[in-house]
Design an enzyme around this catalytic site. Structure first.
Site, PDB file in Angstrom:
ATOM      1  N   CYS A  99       0.852  -1.142   0.000  1.00 26.54           N
ATOM      2  CA  CYS A  99       0.000   0.000   0.000  1.00 26.54           C
ATOM      3  C   CYS A  99       0.920   1.234   0.000  1.00 26.54           C
ATOM      4  CB  CYS A  99      -0.814   0.045   1.247  1.00 26.54           C
ATOM      5  SG  CYS A  99      -1.344  -1.521   1.802  1.00 26.54           S
ATOM      6  N   ILE A 159       2.940  17.322 -16.556  1.00 25.02           N
ATOM      7  CA  ILE A 159       4.218  16.606 -16.639  1.00 25.02           C
ATOM      8  C   ILE A 159       5.305  17.655 -16.445  1.00 25.02           C
ATOM      9  CG2 ILE A 159       5.769  15.283 -18.123  1.00 25.02           C
ATOM     10  CD1 ILE A 159       3.299  14.299 -19.642  1.00 25.02           C
ATOM     11  N   GLU A 160       6.233  17.411 -15.510  1.00 21.61           N
ATOM     12  CA  GLU A 160       7.230  18.428 -15.194  1.00 21.61           C
ATOM     13  C   GLU A 160       8.636  17.841 -15.084  1.00 21.61           C
ATOM     14  OE1 GLU A 160       4.597  21.710 -12.688  1.00 21.61           O
ATOM     15  OE2 GLU A 160       5.981  20.395 -11.600  1.00 21.61           O
ATOM     16  N   ASN A 203      -7.604  11.338  -4.188  1.00 18.90           N
ATOM     17  CA  ASN A 203      -8.978  11.058  -4.637  1.00 18.90           C
ATOM     18  C   ASN A 203      -9.218   9.553  -4.639  1.00 18.90           C
ATOM     19  OD1 ASN A 203      -9.421  13.762  -5.024  1.00 18.90           O
ATOM     20  ND2 ASN A 203      -9.169  13.707  -7.241  1.00 18.90           N
ATOM     21  N   GLY A 242       3.231  22.332  -6.186  1.00 19.55           N
ATOM     22  CA  GLY A 242       2.668  23.674  -6.188  1.00 19.55           C
ATOM     23  C   GLY A 242       2.018  23.934  -7.541  1.00 19.55           C
ATOM     24  N   SER A 279       7.571  22.512  -5.664  1.00 21.68           N
ATOM     25  CA  SER A 279       6.884  21.282  -5.293  1.00 21.68           C
ATOM     26  C   SER A 279       7.724  20.584  -4.233  1.00 21.68           C
ATOM     27  CB  SER A 279       6.691  20.372  -6.513  1.00 21.68           C
ATOM     28  OG  SER A 279       5.848  20.978  -7.475  1.00 21.68           O
ATOM     29  N   HIS A 302      -2.651  17.308  -1.144  1.00 21.03           N
ATOM     30  CA  HIS A 302      -2.116  16.772  -2.399  1.00 21.03           C
ATOM     31  C   HIS A 302      -1.609  17.886  -3.309  1.00 21.03           C
ATOM     32  CE1 HIS A 302      -5.654  18.266  -4.354  1.00 21.03           C
ATOM     33  NE2 HIS A 302      -5.483  17.586  -5.463  1.00 21.03           N
ATOM     34  N   GLY A 351      -3.809  23.759  -3.638  1.00 20.31           N
ATOM     35  CA  GLY A 351      -5.237  24.048  -3.522  1.00 20.31           C
ATOM     36  C   GLY A 351      -5.609  25.346  -4.226  1.00 20.31           C
TER      37      GLY A 351
END
Length: 717
Positions: free
Chosen positions: A402, A482-483, A591, A623, A629, A646, A649
């Site tokens: 998990c 994608i970064e 989610n 971010g 990030s 996550h 926001g």
């Protein structure tokens, strides 16, 4: 206290890490959720909380015996306490005992291509008194686990235990000890046996493999236990230095002379002396190898002259031997020698016969014989393996442990100079974005094992298989990205965020519609129709849960396909197309829903725009497309149900962002980032999101930062 208990009147409290007051609509949405009778303990709001559908994005909702189909997810199952897990120290341990120790340890994991590696893991209790199934394998091993635990198939994909069928091929884990006491592991991708200590080394757990001038690099076991391959027990040495070290120990009577070792040594030598291998070959081979290597180094020209006619001189003796009675008898004996199959124990004549037997009967893997539901319940446990998300069982197979995914590469920021635009254009050409799909179905996508389960999905999506196959390996739109990033040490990272595409959305809509219809029929007076729910144990719940698992698997494999293309593009530009091994890999869902233990009770935890952050869980908190990030590690905060945000926001809705900001604002706010700068992505402008630094400060009690990243390439739909 890091969180705030909101001053609203509800049956269960609402705890907020947002550090700012909620708007009226946000407050209403929080009250609606906290008013549901099956909500457990409290509702937790993450720092990135904002308006969503039915429930706030950034909310964590624990429920008892019911679930709201407003989140998409999959339950990762677990094993009973007696399940044995092999560690690299050469021993196997009960998973329950590993959890009780509360320490990190090293297990064997497997890549999707079938290469076994070593990785760090932790164990924990995950559920109380849960239902179980027994999986029986063709090697006579039995595995007792929850019905939803995922087993690694021979092709590198996963399938839940209850969906395994007789004859299903699983990724195998074969281990044995050679005559010298070293642990050997069979590599599924090649069928070759590899010494476990070199698997440890090539997994990067010993640091960079050094070279010793004029010597072959070997690995020394510090405690002289060849089966103990813990990193702290292994040391690189040159082969000549290694031999000299062992001779010095004997000369100084160190280590070897304590009574227990001496007794074992004398007994072992006596036993070996009675065998042809021990007497004729072992001693003389080792002594001869040392002598001939020394001779070759000291007198190279003499050696070349001495062996110049070896083939001619030896040929006549070899022919004579083969034609003699002794030679014929030896050849006959070898040709009729039997070998034992390590998988099923069958006796097979000749090595070639054994190879053909394994290929025909076992296909170099373990197969499922049966899956049997059990009529009792037990507490269950699981491991967390951040880098590879799977681990080997003593029974001989690999199982899953998990969102978003990221990999740390060995490349540095300097290597990106002058290549950013080419990389972005190649990514956009190779990976469809927005509503687009692949023109052709990629082979890996077409071979995905879960397509065989498509007919069992909701009837409302049965006409979408072709579209789903073409969308496998595509990004989508919205906040998906994608970064290419680099961290504070200038190391290059690859990151992407995507989901289950159109098929996942359609499945969710079908089940949400069913839940709303059931609520109407039952006369349930809900504060919001989007909070309609399924009750555990009902046919509707089981159908929904099955489809959730399929959609989450689709999302995971979709990211795998994209990341493989993405990585190949970067390797083309930075390494001439040569594949490189990631230094770290992180995968996390958001989610989604899981069945977990919190406050000593089994609950369903729905993380709507949130990431699991149990102790040692790796996570990704991105971010906006112009901000930092973060790679994080969870602290296991019980009040947040072991969760974190996550992302940053949204501060503004998509429509409001388009009305507030201009194209010039977008260009200014994305300076230094190679990305699209047009009105099509204006709703993703950094100003539409909360400041990521403040969001991270608000959850310092939930996660610790492992790496801080800054993107230099960003691709959006």
């Amino acid at each position: 206290m890091p969180y705030e208990k909101l001053e609203i009147t509800t049956p269960t409290p609402v705890l907020s890490w947002a550090n700012h007051p909620l708007g009226s609509e946000e407050t209403k949405m929080a009250k609606n959720v906290a008013s549901l009778p099956f909500v457990f303990k409290h509702v937790a709001l993450m720092p990135d909380v904002h308006l969503g559908k039915g429930a706030l994005v950034g909310s964590v909702i624990a429920t008892k015996e019911a679930i709201i189909p407003a989140a998409v997810g999959v339950d990762i199952g677990c094993f009973v306490g007696d399940t044995l897990v092999p560690l690299v120290d050469g021993k196997s341990y009960r998973i329950q005992d590993l959890a009780a120790q509360g320490k990190k340890f090293i297990v064997y994991s497997c890549t999707p291509t079938g290469k076994i590696v070593a990785a760090q893991a932790t164990a924990k209790l995950t559920r109380h008194n849960t239902s179980l199934v027994k999986v029986i394998l063709d090697n006579r091993e039995e595995i007792i686990c929850t019905p939803d635990h995922q087993f690694m198939l021979r092709d590198g994909t996963y399938k839940e235990a209850e969906l395994l069928q007789t004859g299903t091929s699983l990724m195998p884990f074969y281990a044995q000890t050679d005559k010298d006491g070293y642990t050997l592991i069979a590599q599924p991708y090649s069928g070759m046996w590899q010494k476990a200590h070199w698997i440890i080394a090539r997994s990067g757990l010993l640091g960079k493999i050094p070279k010793f001038e004029g010597q072959r690099t070997v690995i020394h076991h510090r405690n002289f236990q060849q089966s103990d391959n813990c990193p702290q027990n292994l040391e690189f040495m040159g082969d000549c230095d290694h031999s000299a070290y062992h001779r010095s120990l004997i000369d100084r009577n160190q280590h070897w002379q304590f009574p227990e070792f001496e007794n074992k040594r004398v007994t072992s030598l006596a036993q070996k002396a009675q065998t042809p291998e021990g007497y004729q070959y072992q001693y003389y081979a080792e002594r001869g190898t040392r002598n001939i290597l020394q001779y070759m180094q000291q007198q190279p020209e003499h050696f070349k002259n001495a062996v110049a006619d070896n083939g001619l001189r030896g040929k006549q003796y070899l022919i004579a031997y083969n034609q003699s009675d002794k030679g014929k008898a030896k050849s006959k004996e070898i040709a009729n020698r039997y070998y034992t199959c390590e998988i099923c124990g069958a006796e097979v004549k000749t090595p070639i016969g054994l190879h053909n037997h394994c290929k025909k009967e076992h296909q170099c893997n373990h197969q499922v014989v049966a899956v049997i539901p059990l009529n009792h319940t037990e507490d269950v446990y699981c491991l967390t393996v951040p880098e590879y998300s799977n681990f080997a069982l003593k029974a001989g197979v690999f199982v899953h442990n998990c969102g978003m995914c990221a990999i740390k590469t060995p490349f540095t920021g300097e290597q990106l100079e002058g290549k950013l635009k080419k990389i972005r254009l190649d990514i956009e050409a190779a990976i469809p974005t927005g509503f687009n799909e692949n023109k052709d179905i990629e082979k890996s996508a077409a071979n995905w094992q879960r397509w065989r389960d498509f007919p069992d999905l909701h009837p409302g999506v049965q006409d979408l298989q072709s579209k789903a196959m073409k969308q496998m390996g595509s990004l989508g739109g919205g906040n998906h990205f994608i970064e290419v990033c680099f961290d504070t040490e200038n190391q290059v990272w690859l990151m992407l965020h995507s989901g289950s595409r159109n098929i996942g959305n359609k499945l969710a809509q079908c089940h949400i519609h069913t839940a709303k219809e059931l609520a109407k029929m039952a006369g349930n007076l809900l504060p919001d129709p989007d909070l309609s729910y399924f009750v555990a144990g009902t046919p509707e719940f089981r159908a929904y849960w099955n489809d959730l698992q399929w959609a989450q698997d689709y999302a995971r494999f979709n990211r795998d396909v994209m990341m493989a293309r993405f990585k190949h593009i970067v390797e083309k530009h930075l390494a001439g197309g040569k594949a490189v091994k990631p230094l770290l890999q992180v995968n996390c869902h958001h989610n989604y829903a899981e069945k977990e233990v919190h406050f000593d009770e089994d609950v369903y935890v729905t993380r709507k725009g949130a990431v699991r952050a149990q102790n040692e869980d790796y996570g990704i908190i991105p971010g906006s497309m112009g901000a930092k990030s973060f790679i994080v590690k969870g602290k296991g905060n019980a009040h947040s149900f072991c969760s974190c945000s996550h992302g940053a926001g949204r501060l503004l809705s998509r429509n409001k962002a388009k009305n507030v900001y201009t194209l010039d604002d977008l260009i200014e706010q994305t300076q230094g980032v190679e990305c699209r700068k047009d009105t099509g992505v204006l709703d993703e402008i950094p100003g539409a999101y909360k400041p990521i630094d403040q969001v991270m400060a608000n959850q310092a009690d939930l996660v610790e930062v492992v790496a801080t990243l800054k993107q230099v390439v960003c691709v959006k739909g």
